[in-house]
Design a protein around this motif. Structure first.
Motif, PDB file in Angstrom:
ATOM      1  N   LEU A  29      28.853  42.183  48.634  1.00 21.45           N
ATOM      2  CA  LEU A  29      29.869  43.100  48.113  1.00 21.45           C
ATOM      3  C   LEU A  29      29.672  43.351  46.621  1.00 21.45           C
ATOM      4  N   ALA A  30      29.250  42.337  45.900  1.00 19.90           N
ATOM      5  CA  ALA A  30      28.983  42.525  44.472  1.00 19.90           C
ATOM      6  C   ALA A  30      27.799  43.463  44.254  1.00 19.90           C
ATOM      7  N   LYS A  31      26.844  43.448  45.190  1.00 17.48           N
ATOM      8  CA  LYS A  31      25.655  44.287  45.072  1.00 17.48           C
ATOM      9  C   LYS A  31      25.901  45.725  45.510  1.00 17.48           C
ATOM     10  N   VAL A  32      26.652  45.920  46.599  1.00 22.56           N
ATOM     11  CA  VAL A  32      26.795  47.275  47.154  1.00 22.56           C
ATOM     12  C   VAL A  32      28.196  47.856  46.985  1.00 22.56           C
ATOM     13  N   GLY A  33      29.195  47.018  46.613  1.00 29.08           N
ATOM     14  CA  GLY A  33      30.537  47.516  46.372  1.00 29.08           C
ATOM     15  C   GLY A  33      31.225  47.996  47.630  1.00 29.08           C
ATOM     16  N   ALA A  34      32.198  48.901  47.455  1.00 26.57           N
ATOM     17  CA  ALA A  34      32.927  49.503  48.577  1.00 26.57           C
ATOM     18  C   ALA A  34      32.792  51.010  48.451  1.00 26.57           C
ATOM     19  N   GLY A  35      31.902  51.586  49.223  1.00 27.78           N
ATOM     20  CA  GLY A  35      31.641  53.021  49.139  1.00 27.78           C
ATOM     21  C   GLY A  35      30.749  53.450  50.281  1.00 27.78           C
ATOM     22  N   PRO A  36      30.141  54.624  50.184  1.00 27.50           N
ATOM     23  CA  PRO A  36      29.338  55.157  51.292  1.00 27.50           C
ATOM     24  C   PRO A  36      28.152  54.281  51.696  1.00 27.50           C
ATOM     25  N   SER A 336      36.281  39.662  44.699  1.00 26.37           N
ATOM     26  CA  SER A 336      36.322  40.610  43.584  1.00 26.37           C
ATOM     27  C   SER A 336      35.352  40.218  42.478  1.00 26.37           C
ATOM     28  N   ARG A 337      34.246  40.894  42.451  1.00 22.46           N
ATOM     29  CA  ARG A 337      33.239  40.717  41.390  1.00 22.46           C
ATOM     30  C   ARG A 337      32.223  41.840  41.536  1.00 22.46           C
ATOM     31  N   GLY A 338      31.524  42.139  40.465  1.00 19.42           N
ATOM     32  CA  GLY A 338      30.522  43.195  40.510  1.00 19.42           C
ATOM     33  C   GLY A 338      31.116  44.533  40.904  1.00 19.42           C
ATOM     34  N   ASP A 344      39.891  47.222  45.277  1.00 21.98           N
ATOM     35  CA  ASP A 344      39.368  47.055  46.637  1.00 21.98           C
ATOM     36  C   ASP A 344      40.012  45.843  47.311  1.00 21.98           C
ATOM     37  N   ALA A 345      40.232  44.790  46.535  1.00 19.67           N
ATOM     38  CA  ALA A 345      40.863  43.587  47.083  1.00 19.67           C
ATOM     39  C   ALA A 345      42.291  43.879  47.542  1.00 19.67           C
ATOM     40  N   ALA A 346      43.007  44.692  46.776  1.00 22.16           N
ATOM     41  CA  ALA A 346      44.378  45.038  47.153  1.00 22.16           C
ATOM     42  C   ALA A 346      44.405  45.813  48.469  1.00 22.16           C
ATOM     43  N   GLN A 347      43.459  46.725  48.656  1.00 29.22           N
ATOM     44  CA  GLN A 347      43.386  47.474  49.909  1.00 29.22           C
ATOM     45  C   GLN A 347      43.008  46.548  51.063  1.00 29.22           C
ATOM     46  N   THR A 348      42.070  45.651  50.827  1.00 27.95           N
ATOM     47  CA  THR A 348      41.669  44.696  51.860  1.00 27.95           C
ATOM     48  C   THR A 348      42.843  43.818  52.262  1.00 27.95           C
ATOM     49  N   ALA A 349      43.653  43.400  51.278  1.00 28.60           N
ATOM     50  CA  ALA A 349      44.798  42.531  51.551  1.00 28.60           C
ATOM     51  C   ALA A 349      45.816  43.214  52.463  1.00 28.60           C
ATOM     52  N   ARG A 350      45.937  44.536  52.354  1.00 30.02           N
ATOM     53  CA  ARG A 350      46.876  45.256  53.226  1.00 30.02           C
ATOM     54  C   ARG A 350      46.460  45.124  54.681  1.00 30.02           C
ATOM     55  N   ALA A 351      45.151  45.215  54.937  1.00 30.59           N
ATOM     56  CA  ALA A 351      44.665  45.050  56.307  1.00 30.59           C
ATOM     57  C   ALA A 351      44.761  43.588  56.739  1.00 30.59           C
ATOM     58  N   LEU A 352      44.445  42.656  55.836  1.00 27.88           N
ATOM     59  CA  LEU A 352      44.431  41.239  56.179  1.00 27.88           C
ATOM     60  C   LEU A 352      45.813  40.756  56.607  1.00 27.88           C
ATOM     61  N   PHE A 353      46.868  41.256  55.961  1.00 30.83           N
ATOM     62  CA  PHE A 353      48.220  40.851  56.331  1.00 30.83           C
ATOM     63  C   PHE A 353      48.488  41.158  57.808  1.00 30.83           C
ATOM     64  N   HIS A 354      48.110  42.349  58.243  1.00 28.35           N
ATOM     65  CA  HIS A 354      48.396  42.739  59.630  1.00 28.35           C
ATOM     66  C   HIS A 354      47.431  42.085  60.623  1.00 28.35           C
ATOM     67  N   PHE A 355      46.203  41.792  60.195  1.00 30.13           N
ATOM     68  CA  PHE A 355      45.321  40.997  61.054  1.00 30.13           C
ATOM     69  C   PHE A 355      45.872  39.584  61.201  1.00 30.13           C
TER      70      PHE A 355
END
Length: 517
Positions: A29-36, A336-338, A344-355
């Motif tokens: 994730l630090a290398k490629v991030g969150a994107g296309p 969260s790094r790189g 991105d972590a905040a968006q991930t946390a929204r999904a994690l709560f419901h999982f």
């Protein structure tokens, strides 16, 4: 061996693999991030992960083990070895054919699973290429599943649980090759297939040490192979339900840039208790359930199921409570790094709560399904798995597009649908076992589950408070939010151990049982 001891063996190796997996994902994730580019790579990785979970983490093994074990017991080692050889050759032929078909059809397959990028002239072809590179992993995982089944039938759980570590090691090394995220993604895809080959080599060595000699050759669909296939195909479909649900969610998520990466990151966290507990308990109780079913030992079967369900929930419900009480704390600290930001972590946390609230259901499916597999009924779990796919698809699509129409992100709706579908699946499995008289929870188990809920509630309250003062905790961990999260998690684990013993969620007899052979 006791259920707890077999579970601990499986879980210890899995824990090591998952811990290494977190390091791997943090680097990727630090290398490629969150994107296309990340969305393209995680689409390619989704395929091998799907088949690893379906095959290597129990589905094929749950169909193969009863037939192999029965042959070993009734006809001897030579007949069992012959069955394993014939099944190996047939399985390899089928999966190689599937890989070839998928390679040719990948542009059209990608329209379904990555359709949100279909008009992107750069990243859509990248997703096709990366997935074509990773597809051979399917054949390797099919072979690994059979080899793991042979080892598990002999009571050897460690090597099959430790084999996935090779995937993490290969990806971790590959992440450092490449000058940009495009090059890194291609290096990672190649590493996936290399890891599959290495896993097969390791497990083949493990099987040979059990004096089981396997050989490649032309497939022959003998009565034994047909018997395994008759059980394995429905069983595989049954175990695929949750993975198909993930596939559906990922397909819809392609219509929101970055959503695939957020869902993947959340998946990595909530899959931890599933791999450590659900899969481990399911594999540990299956041989004992099969023996009880063959001898018509209803009391023995009841005891094994009560032990399995009780142990699984005592370890899983607190994990769910932790994921729901402090989702952002764990995602932000671990990932969260790189190129992967706190946003991105905040968006991930929204999904994690419901999982999180679906985690107990994901684990229950793995624990309840062996109650059918042990009696060679793989069709009932398959049917319920397909029902869960329908529920997930309809609910997920409805929530996703409804939320988007309201001007907000739609991907949390996909997590809600996945968890809902899992509870539907688990509920149907339990009700059917109960109706057929194959399993009725004892009063002691019901009391234990109430204790688990109380102890987990206390844990959730504690973690919510600790998360709210995480910056203060960070000051005592050299300013590292990662170490602060580990400290909070360790403190929560210790506190739950105390809560669990006080409220009766975990019995000291369970801990002593781990020493029994």
């Amino acid at each position: 061996m006791s259920v707890l001891k077999n579970t601990l063996t499986q879980s210890t190796w899995t824990l090591g693999s998952r811990a290494l997996g977190f390091l791997r994902d943090a680097v990727i994730l630090a290398k490629v991030g969150a994107g296309p580019v990340a969305d393209a790579f995680f689409t390619a990785l989704m395929f091998p992960n799907l088949f690893r979970r379906v095959f290597a983490e129990g589905a094929f093994a749950q169909a193969f083990i009863p037939v192999y074990a029965r042959t070993l017991e009734a006809e001897g080692p030579e007949a069992a070895q012959k069955l394993a050889n014939e099944t190996l050759r047939g399985l390899l032929a089928v999966t190689v054919l599937l890989v070839i078909i998928a390679q040719v059809a990948m542009p059209w397959i990608m329209l379904v699973i990555h359709g949100g990028y279909r008009d992107d002239p750069v990243h859509f072809p990248l997703a096709i290429l990366l997935t074509q590179i990773t597809m051979p992993y399917l054949s390797f995982m099919a072979l690994a599943a059979l080899l793991s089944g042979v080892l598990n039938s002999a009571g050897r759980f460690g090597m099959s649980a430790g084999a996935p570590t090779l995937l993490n090691l290969c990806l971790l090394v590959a992440a450092f090759f490449g000058s940009d995220n495009f090059a890194v993604s291609k290096s990672l895809a190649v590493a996936v297939s290399i890891a599959g080959f290495l896993q097969v080599c390791l497990l083949w060595y493990g099987v040979s040490r059990q004096k089981v000699r396997l050989h490649l050759g032309l497939p022959r669909f003998t009565p034994g192979v047909r018997r395994v296939a008759a059980l394995a195909i429905p069983g595989t479909i049954a175990a695929s339900g949750m993975q198909i649900n993930i596939l559906v969610s990922q397909s819809l998520a392609s219509f929101e840039e970055g959503a695939k990466t957020w869902l993947y990151s959340a998946d990595r966290l909530y899959q931890l208790p599933l791999g450590l507990v659900g899969v481990a308990v399911g594999l540990a109780i299956l041989p004992r359930l099969a023996r009880a079913a063959r001898s018509d030992d209803q009391a023995g079967s009841q005891g094994v199921m009560d032990n399995g369900v009780g142990l699984a929930m005592a370890l899983t419900v607190p994990a769910a409570a932790a994921l729901m009480a402090a989702p952002f704390l764990f995602v932000d600290s671990f990932f969260s790094r790189g190129e992967f930001t706190s946003g991105d972590a905040a968006q991930t946390a929204r999904a994690l709560f419901h999982f999180g609230w679906g985690v107990p259901a994901f684990v229950l499916i793995k624990v309840l399904a062996p109650g059918f597999f042990a009696r060679e009924d793989t069709k009932t779990p398959m049917n319920y798995s397909l029902i869960s796919v329908v529920v997930n698809t309809l609910l997920g699509a409805s929530l996703f597009f409804w939320l988007k129409s309201r001007g907000v992100a739609g991907f949390p709706g996909l997590a809600i649908a996945t968890s809902t579908a899992a509870w539907v699946n688990a509920g149907l499995l339990f009700l059917t076992l109960n109706r057929r008289g194959w399993y009725r929870p004892g009063a002691r188990l019901v009391q234990r589950l109430v204790s688990v809920l109380i102890a987990s509630g206390a844990l959730a309250a504690l973690l919510w408070y600790l998360a709210s003062i995480s910056e203060t905790v960070q000051a005592y961990t050299f300013g590292s939010k990662f170490l602060a999260a580990l400290a909070i998690a360790a403190g929560g684990a210790g506190a739950y151990g105390i809560f669990a013993i006080l409220f009766g969620a975990i019995r000291l007899s369970d801990i002593k049982g781990a020493r029994r052979a």
